[in-house]
Each structure stands twice: as structure tokens, then as C-alpha cells.
Design an enzyme around this catalytic site. Structure first.
Site, PDB file in Angstrom:
ATOM      1  N   GLY A 222       0.531  -5.171   0.797  1.00 48.25           N
ATOM      2  CA  GLY A 222      -0.650  -5.171  -0.061  1.00 48.25           C
ATOM      3  C   GLY A 222      -0.364  -5.728  -1.449  1.00 48.25           C
ATOM      4  O   GLY A 222      -1.279  -6.235  -2.111  1.00 48.25           O
TER       5      GLY A 222
ATOM      6  N   ALA B 289       0.858  -1.188   0.000  1.00 47.62           N
ATOM      7  CA  ALA B 289       0.000   0.000   0.000  1.00 47.62           C
ATOM      8  C   ALA B 289       0.893   1.237   0.000  1.00 47.62           C
ATOM      9  O   ALA B 289       2.060   1.161   0.369  1.00 47.62           O
ATOM     10  CB  ALA B 289      -0.879  -0.023   1.246  1.00 47.62           C
TER      11      ALA B 289
HETATM   12  C1  3H9 Z   1       0.676  -2.392   3.435  1.00 41.41           C
HETATM   13  O1  3H9 Z   1       0.877  -2.857   2.345  1.00 41.41           O
HETATM   14  C2  3H9 Z   1      -0.645  -2.483   4.146  1.00 41.41           C
HETATM   15  C3  3H9 Z   1      -1.548  -3.532   3.588  1.00 41.41           C
HETATM   16  O2  3H9 Z   1      -1.338  -4.776   4.256  1.00 41.41           O
HETATM   17  C4  3H9 Z   1      -2.982  -3.194   3.853  1.00 41.41           C
HETATM   18  C5  3H9 Z   1      -3.525  -2.016   3.154  1.00 41.41           C
HETATM   19  C6  3H9 Z   1      -5.009  -1.809   3.365  1.00 41.41           C
HETATM   20  N1  3H9 Z   1       4.623   3.532  -0.081  1.00 41.41           N
HETATM   21  O3  3H9 Z   1      13.323   1.876  -0.108  1.00 41.41           O
HETATM   22  P1  3H9 Z   1      13.689   2.597  -1.345  1.00 41.41           P
HETATM   23  C7  3H9 Z   1       9.331   4.987  -1.572  1.00 41.41           C
HETATM   24  S1  3H9 Z   1       1.883  -1.513   4.262  1.00 41.41           S
HETATM   25  C8  3H9 Z   1       5.076   4.750  -0.418  1.00 41.41           C
HETATM   26  O4  3H9 Z   1      14.737   3.642  -1.264  1.00 41.41           O
HETATM   27  P2  3H9 Z   1      14.770   0.192  -2.464  1.00 41.41           P
HETATM   28  C9  3H9 Z   1      10.471   5.325  -0.631  1.00 41.41           C
HETATM   29  O5  3H9 Z   1      10.066   6.193   0.384  1.00 41.41           O
HETATM   30  C10 3H9 Z   1       3.223  -1.458   3.124  1.00 41.41           C
HETATM   31  N2  3H9 Z   1       6.364   4.988  -0.773  1.00 41.41           N
HETATM   32  O6  3H9 Z   1      14.043   1.607  -2.541  1.00 41.41           O
HETATM   33  C11 3H9 Z   1      11.467   5.941  -1.581  1.00 41.41           C
HETATM   34  O7  3H9 Z   1      11.063   7.267  -1.818  1.00 41.41           O
HETATM   35  P3  3H9 Z   1      12.141   8.422  -2.110  1.00 41.41           P
HETATM   36  C12 3H9 Z   1       3.983  -2.741   3.075  1.00 41.41           C
HETATM   37  C13 3H9 Z   1       7.201   3.959  -0.777  1.00 41.41           C
HETATM   38  O8  3H9 Z   1      14.918  -0.254  -3.851  1.00 41.41           O
HETATM   39  C14 3H9 Z   1      11.272   5.150  -2.865  1.00 41.41           C
HETATM   40  O9  3H9 Z   1       9.963   4.566  -2.765  1.00 41.41           O
HETATM   41  N3  3H9 Z   1       5.137  -2.608   2.246  1.00 41.41           N
HETATM   42  C15 3H9 Z   1       6.791   2.670  -0.440  1.00 41.41           C
HETATM   43  O10 3H9 Z   1      15.953   0.253  -1.580  1.00 41.41           O
HETATM   44  C16 3H9 Z   1      12.291   4.048  -3.065  1.00 41.41           C
HETATM   45  O11 3H9 Z   1      12.324   3.238  -1.880  1.00 41.41           O
HETATM   46  C17 3H9 Z   1       6.333  -2.216   2.716  1.00 41.41           C
HETATM   47  O12 3H9 Z   1       6.495  -2.008   3.906  1.00 41.41           O
HETATM   48  C18 3H9 Z   1       5.430   2.477  -0.072  1.00 41.41           C
HETATM   49  N4  3H9 Z   1       4.949   1.260   0.254  1.00 41.41           N
HETATM   50  O13 3H9 Z   1      13.729  -0.766  -1.736  1.00 41.41           O
HETATM   51  C19 3H9 Z   1       7.450  -2.100   1.717  1.00 41.41           C
HETATM   52  N5  3H9 Z   1       7.855   1.843  -0.524  1.00 41.41           N
HETATM   53  O14 3H9 Z   1      12.884   7.982  -3.323  1.00 41.41           O
HETATM   54  C20 3H9 Z   1       8.193  -0.817   1.912  1.00 41.41           C
HETATM   55  C21 3H9 Z   1       8.886   2.589  -0.930  1.00 41.41           C
HETATM   56  O15 3H9 Z   1      11.324   9.647  -2.252  1.00 41.41           O
HETATM   57  N6  3H9 Z   1       9.228  -0.600   0.909  1.00 41.41           N
HETATM   58  N7  3H9 Z   1       8.504   3.870  -1.089  1.00 41.41           N
HETATM   59  O16 3H9 Z   1      13.017   8.434  -0.862  1.00 41.41           O
HETATM   60  C22 3H9 Z   1      10.408  -1.246   0.934  1.00 41.41           C
HETATM   61  O17 3H9 Z   1      10.659  -2.111   1.745  1.00 41.41           O
HETATM   62  C23 3H9 Z   1      11.434  -0.830  -0.078  1.00 41.41           C
HETATM   63  O18 3H9 Z   1      11.094   0.451  -0.549  1.00 41.41           O
HETATM   64  C24 3H9 Z   1      11.583  -1.772  -1.307  1.00 41.41           C
HETATM   65  C25 3H9 Z   1      12.519  -1.105  -2.345  1.00 41.41           C
HETATM   66  C26 3H9 Z   1      12.173  -3.095  -0.831  1.00 41.41           C
HETATM   67  C27 3H9 Z   1      10.258  -2.009  -1.959  1.00 41.41           C
END
Ligand code: 3H9
Length: 696
Positions: free
Chosen positions: A100, A61
């Protein structure tokens, strides 16, 4: 437009395109609904593939939407539409299907993935739980035990392991879209079966009767204070005991409760704070980092050895220099023993230990550093010695080499001034144990070049550290705040609190240890020696007098089985010391202080608000670029509990800046001396009704 729909013969393709990580924001949710509608509206189509553009499948999400009014439809409503599709949908996964994103894939009828893909439910790391069916669907697919492990750890699982567990139906070699379309056509050829994970029943044969009770008891200990964890157990149990729809309703309620909880707000703040710290003023994408293929380290002591291990772990060769053979042998021996201990726990193979040791070149020849791309000195914390090392480095290091000092207090500019290349000099302040602690303070000198900062920031990621750039002022960010916190802890003890009371309050708040235990662990002799070099009047001698008396009595802390606390040989449990109590009382009398009773609240406010107050000073002086950088420093360098977001976030959101100011003014007036001064920046923010975010 965050999605598109196209036809490949009888297979529709729903494409999501929301860079950088295809977070499922409002426009993506709308595109998913549109895609399912398009599939079902076209009689030629018999199935669809859901695939994402860019570097990854949906990473969850959109976290930036949390805590704000949510645009309709929400993700569970979107997934209801997908589940109601009259034609099968195949999720085609590359990169990471997280949160999500995985929940969307679990709602599809089939899942295929490339071998490099990973899937996971990391919501718990944000103080949340999977809120779009993950707690109900995953147990139905892989069983409650595996599901609980995956959801509670939040760690991603590689595609092949996910396939073995039944989450992925096929691992695709070659082009993902082509493989997914072939898979969809096979489904159609077999009669378009529409298996829904939510309709599956769970086989409980191998689940021990006390499975959930044991899980709850384990978490009550290991994850005490954490809000989401126990509820995850409840929900996985609901998946086992209740109908799917009932479980989903419970999950929705629990997810919303987590999202509104301060712990999730704090952990989401940490997620963004860590990423914001990577953005450094004057260092944009146009700055090309220098190439670092080899590293030199001067000093094979505890710090030097720990620093070396970071680079060896990342596959970067290290030349380790010492002045005496026995010190070099000792340092190399410690590195080897550390690796062997890790191997004994099964976390490294013997071969990996040898690969790392092969990358290490121990030497007594300073000139062996001549070819290193980055040289870090980790010698004694004395300006004269550091200057001598940098003068010698300047003479032998190759042009363009980065010269870094692991100082925790000294001026980078003074050190850089002895070289003819101050633009290449930077501070790299590692935290002990340097191979474990995630923080790296990167100290920018007045002349440090932007490409040097870019290089060291990039390297910090390569060695799995979180880098925070800070200005060149005594104690940088972390130790500067630590001084203010330690001062208040000392004052509380001098005014009537016991060391046991102070440590217990801080542990209850969530830090792994209290300040006084920490001093005993680090060694009271270190502060004692460093005070010998300091200007009288630059510190309050009254609050260090107890520590000095303990050192003079031969009590250095844990290493002498006695400091503030007593220790039994080989046992680190702190035990109350009658001698310490009498020294404290004596010092209080000498200082003319009448000891009084302390409440938990006062200890907590004085210690924690002192952190925030000093943080404001650090911001005012430009030593830290933003309040969130200070939080990152405290979380990764000093064990501040992540679920409280860091000292600045906590003070602002849990206490409130106006109340924090009022309490600080109260304690400052009470203390009656200049050692607790309210930061003018805090005064200004409160007067103007502003927050730390307004300072960016
Ligand atoms: C959920 O899903 C709830 C559901 O169960 C229910 C819903 C009803 N949203 O980390 P990076 C941005 S909770 C918004 O440097 P990488 C991040 O801030 C979610 N933004 O890249 C950054 O922005 P900026 C569950 C997000 O390649 C840019 O993207 N999911 C999100 O090192 C690049 O990120 C998670 O917890 C997001 N969800 O790693 C996953 N994710 O460039 C969270 C990232 O402006 N994300 N951004 O600084 C991660 O773990 C890592 O970002 C990922 C990529 C592994 C995907």
C-alpha cells in the site's frame, strides 16, 4: 496523531509518522486525507510533498488490521481523495515503499527517491494481491510483463532500477525533503502538470499474443495450490483489456477474497510468527550481545562445511579445523565446488567466489581456534566425542568465546558440564543442507548466559537464518516432532498403507516430499546406527523393523539405489519396490497386524495431528516458548508449506482443536498402545475453550 502538515513557501509537506515502519493504519489514512485537504484549502500552496519520518516510507497497509472490521476510510478511498487533488503531490521515498505504500506513491502525481530506497509489491508473500490499485497502475507505468514479474515475485526493486523502469521520476542525491521540494517547485514552474498513472494507456506492441496464457500455465505448475497467483495474472490482464475503473473494481473484489482466504491468514501468521520468535524471555534490549568478528568450526564434513559457508557469505572469517589432511582438503573442495556451481548459474561472480574462499582458513591445528569469538563443533553425534571436543576447547578458547555445539539430540547441559564455563555454551542446530535451510534452532542450556543467546540470535539474522530458541530436551523442537510424525507414517505402512500412498498424501498436502522418500534421501543407515546406541524400549522396535531389514539387505536409500524405493543409477525418482512390499507384509504378520485399506484422510490426520500433539507436549514441557515458534521450526526446517501456516496453526485453524482432539483420541484408542498418547495440554485447552494464543 500519525501525521502533520507544514508549509515551505508555496509547497505543502504532508508528513507521516507511525513507527516503526509507517504502516498505513486508520490514523495514517486519516492523516493522508487531512494532508490533501490542507493542500487544497490553502490558496498559497501550489503543490505538496508526501514524506515519512523514521527509517522508511510507508511499508504497506497495517497487516494487524486484516481480517478485522476496517475503520473508514479504507486505503482505496484515501487514494481516490489523493487522485482527486486539484494540486500535484510528489511522493518522497526513503527506506522501503512497499505494498500500500508503493500504491500510495503510484497514486501521487510524481515520485522521487533516495538511491538506497527500494520499492515493491510484496502482498503475494502474505497470500494477498495489491489491493489499492497496484495491479492496475503498475502495468500502466512499466508495462504488463515487468509489472507481472514484480507483483508475482513480491521482491523489492532498488530505486535506480525503478527509475529506469519509469516508477521513480528522479533519484535524489543529498537531503530527500529539500530535493523533493525543489522537484515540486520545478513542477509548479512548468505549469503544475498533473499526470495520473491511472489515465495512461498501455503499449501492447511488444507483448506476445499468448503472454497471459503462458503465464497462467507456468503458475499452474510452479505455484500449484496457491490462491492469489492466478488472480494476479487475471488482474494484470484486466489492466490491459479493461477501463481503469473496471480493473480497480475487480482488484478490490479479488483482494477481499484473498484476505478472507485461509492461505492469507496462514501467511500473515507466518510473518508475525517469524518476528515473534526473535523475542526471547530473559533477553531484552538491555542485554548487550558479544562481538563476533571471527568464527571457528570443528569438522569439515557436510554439516561443518555448510555451516562455514553461512559465515563466509556474510563476510565473517572462518577457521575450519579437521584432524586429517585428506578430510580437510575434501571439505574445502566441496565448499569451493558449491560456490563455483552458484557462480556457474550467474548468482555469484568469480571475484565473489575468491573473496569468500579467502576468508576461509583451513587448518589441522586445534589451537588455531584460540582467537575465535564463536566456535561451533560439527563432529560425530556421539556424547563421548562431543565431551572430548569441549574439554579441549575449554583449555584453548579465549575468555568470553561462545562455544556452540551443532548437536541435533544430545544434552547441551551434559556437554557444558565438562567445561569451566557452562554460561558460554549453547546449542546451534543447523539443518541440512546447512548453507540452504533457513532454520537455526538455538538451544538454551540451564546455564547459558542471556548475552550468549542475544549474540547467537543476532548472528542468525546476519547469516540470513531464522533463529528459534528452544529448551534442552531430546530432539529439541524439530526432531522431537519429526519422531512423532515418522512414527505415525511407519504405523500407517505397517497397518496397511503403502509407502507410495503415504508419501503421495503428504506431497498433496504441500510438503516437498513424503516421510518415506525423505528417509531414503537421508539414508536408512543413519537411523539404524543411532538405534544401536538407544535403550531398548525407548522406541517401538516394530515400526523400525522394516527399515532395519532394508539396511541389513544393503538397501540404505538413494545412495545404494535402493531403500524403501528402487532408484535407477543417477536418477532420484522413487520407484515401487516388490522386495520392500514383501518385507512390510512379513513384518506386519510378525507383529500380528491384519493389514487393511487406508484413506487419504486417515493418513493425513494421523501424520499431521501427531505433529501438533507432540507440539503440545513440547509446549507443556517449556521446550518451545510458543506454538508459533513450533510453526517457524517446521516451516523453515522441514518444508512445511507456508500457506498452511505450520502444523500448530493448521491444526488450530483448519481442523479446529476440538476436532483434532476427537480424532487423536479415536486413533489413540484404535492403536491400543502407549505410542500415541493425547497431550494433556491439548485436552486442557479444549476443555477450557482456549487457543494456543492464550498460552503466551
Ligand atoms: C498491503 O499493503 C495491502 C495493500 O495492497 C492493500 C490494502 C487495501 N503492518 O520486519 P521488521 C512490524 S499488505 C503492521 O522486524 P525490518 C513488524 O511486525 C502489506 N506491522 O523490520 C515488527 O513488529 P515488532 C504489504 C508491520 O526493518 C516491526 O514492524 N507490505 C508491518 O527487518 C518491524 O518489522 C508488506 O508486506 C505492516 N505492514 O523490515 C511489508 N510491517 O517489532 C511487510 C512491519 O513488534 N514488512 N511491521 O516485531 C516488511 O517486509 C518489513 O517489516 C520491512 C522492515 C522490510 C518493512
Amino acid at each position: 496523531m500519525r501525521g502533520s502538515f507544514e508549509k515551505h513557501g508555496n509547497i505543502g509537506v504532508i508528513r507521516i509518522n507511525n513507527p516503526p515502519v509507517n504502516a498505513i493504519g486508520a490514523t495514517v489514512r486519516a492523516a493522508l486525507v487531512d494532508g490533501v485537504k490542507a493542500l487544497n484549502a490553502d490558496p498559497e500552496l501550489q503543490a505538496a510533498v508526501l514524506i515519512c519520518e523514521g527509517r522508511t516510507f510507508m511499508a504497506g497497509a497495517d497487516i494487524t488490521e486484516f481480517g478485522k472490521p476496517m475503520a473508514s476510510p479504507n486505503l482505496p478511498e484515501v487514494l481516490d481523495v489523493m487522485e482527486a487533488s486539484g494540486k500535484p503531490i510528489v511522493a518522497a521515498i526513503h527506506g522501503t515503499a512497499l505494498g500500500g505504500g508503493l500504491e500510495t506513491a503510484l497514486t501521487c502525481h510524481y515520485r522521487v527517491a533516495v538511491a538506497s530506497a527500494k520499492v515493491g509489491l510484496p502482498e503475494v508473500k502474505l497470500g494477498l494481491l495489491p489491493g489499492a490499485g497496484g495491479t492496475q497502475r503498475l502495468p500502466r507505468l512499466v508495462g504488463p510483463a515487468t509489472a507481472l514479474e514484480v507483483i508475482l515475485s513480491g521482491d523489492p526493486v532498488p530505486a535506480k532500477a525503478a527509475a529506469a523502469a519509469g516508477v521513480i521520476d528522479r533519484v535524489i542525491e543529498g537531503d530527500l525533503l529539500a530535493g523533493a521540494i525543489t522537484f515540486a517547485q520545478e513542477v509548479v514552474a512548468k505549469g503544475s502538470a498533473m499526470p495520473l498513472v491511472g489515465a495512461r494507456t498501455i503499449d501492447l506492441a511488444s507483448l506476445p499474443a499468448d503472454f497471459f496464457t503462458t503465464a497462467r500455465a507456468g503458475l499452474a505448475k510452479a505455484k500449484r495450490n496457491l490462491f492469489a497467483h492466478q488472480q494476479i495474472v487475471d488482474l494484470v490482464e484486466a489492466a490491459v483489456t479493461k477501463p481503469f475503473a473496471e480493473g480497480i473494481a475487480l482488484e478490490r473484489k479479488a483482494f477481499m477474497a484473498c484476505m478472507m482466504h485461509p492461505q492469507s491468514a496462514a501467511l500473515r501468521h507466518v510473518f508475525f510468527a517469524e518476528r515473534t520468535a526473535a523475542k526471547v524471555a530473559g533477553v531484552d534490549d538491555s542485554v548487550q550481545p558479544r562481538e563476533v568478528k571471527t568464527v571457528g568450526i570443528i569438522g569439515a564434513g557436510t554439516m561443518g562445511g555448510g555451516i562455514a559457508m553461512n559465515f563466509l557469505n556474510a563476510g565473517i572469517p572462518v577457521t575450519l579445523v579437521e584432524v586429517k589432511q585428506d578430510a580437510l582438503d575434501r571439505g574445502v573442495g566441496v565448499i569451493r565446488r558449491n560456490y563455483e556451481a552458484t557462480a556457474a548459474k550467474g548468482k555469484l561472480t568469480t571475484e565473489q567466489v575468491e573473496q569468500r574462499m579467502d576468508l576461509l582458513k583451513p587448518t589441522l591445528e586445534f589451537t588455531d581456534l584460540a582467537h575465535a569469538d564463536l566456535i561451533i563443533e560439527a563432529v560425530f553425534e556421539t556424547m563421548a566425542i562431543k565431551k572430548d571436543v569441549f574439554t579441549r576447547l575449554d583449555a584453548i578458547a579465549k575468555p568470553g568465546a561462545i562455544l556452540a555445539t551443532n548437536t541435533s539430540y544430545l544434552s547441551i547441559d551434559d556437554i557444558a558440564a565438562v567445561t569451566a564455563r557452562p554460561q558460554d555454551v549453547v546449542g546451534t542446530h543447523f539443518f541440512s543442507p546447512a548453507n540452504v535451510m533457513k532454520l537455526l534452532e538455538i538451544v538454551r542450556g540451564a546455564k547459558t548466559a542471556p548475552d550468549v543467546l542475544a549474540t547467537v540470535m543476532g548472528l542468525s539474522r546476519r547469516i540470513s537464518k531464522v533463529g528459534v530458541v528452544c529448551g534442552n530436551r531430546d530432539g529439541f523442537i524439530g526432531n522431537r516432532l519429526l519422531g512423532a510424525y515418522g512414527y505415525q507414517a511407519n504405523r500407517c505402512v505397517l497397518e496397511g498403507a503403502t509407502p507410495e500412498q503415504v508419501d503421495a498424501v503428504i506431497r498433496k498436502f504441500g510438503l516437498p516430499m513424503g516421510p518415506i522418500q525423505m528417509w531414503d534421501l537421508a539414508g536408512l543407515d543413519i537411523g539404524y546406527r543411532s538405534r544401536q546406541d538407544r535403550e531398548p524400549g525407548s522406541f517401538d522396535e516394530r515400526v523400525t523393523r522394516t527399515s532395519d531389514r532394508l539396511v541389513e539387505a544393503g538397501r540404505f536409500g538413494q545412495k545404494t539405489n535402493g531403500g524403501y524405493y528402487d532408484y535407477l543409477p543417477g536418477d532420484r525418482t522413487p520407484r515401487s519396490s516388490a522386495l520392500t512390499a514383501s518385507i512390510i507384509e512379513q513384518v506386519s504378520v510378525e507383529c500380528g497386524i491384519t493389514r487393511r485399506a487406508f484413506t487419504e484422510e486417515e493418513i493425513l490426520e494421523r501424520c499431521m495431528l501427531a505433529l501438533m500433539n507432540e507440539g503440545c507436549e513440547v509446549l507443556r514441557e517449556g521446550v518451545a516458548a510458543r506454538a508459533s515458534d513450533i510453526d517457524v521450526v517446521y516451516l523453515y526446517g522441514y518444508g512445511f508449506p507456508a500457506y498452511r501456516g505450520g502444523p500448530m496453526h493448521w491444526a488450530e485453524n483448519e481442523v479446529g482443536l476440538p476436532k483434532a482432539l476427537e480424532r487423536l483420541r479415536h486413533y489413540a484408542a484404535e492403536s491400543g498402545d502407549h505410542w500415541l498418547q493425547v497431550s494433556p495440554l491439548l485436552e486442557k485447552l479444549v476443555a477450557e475453550g482456549k487457543s494456543f494464543k492464550d498460552l503466551r
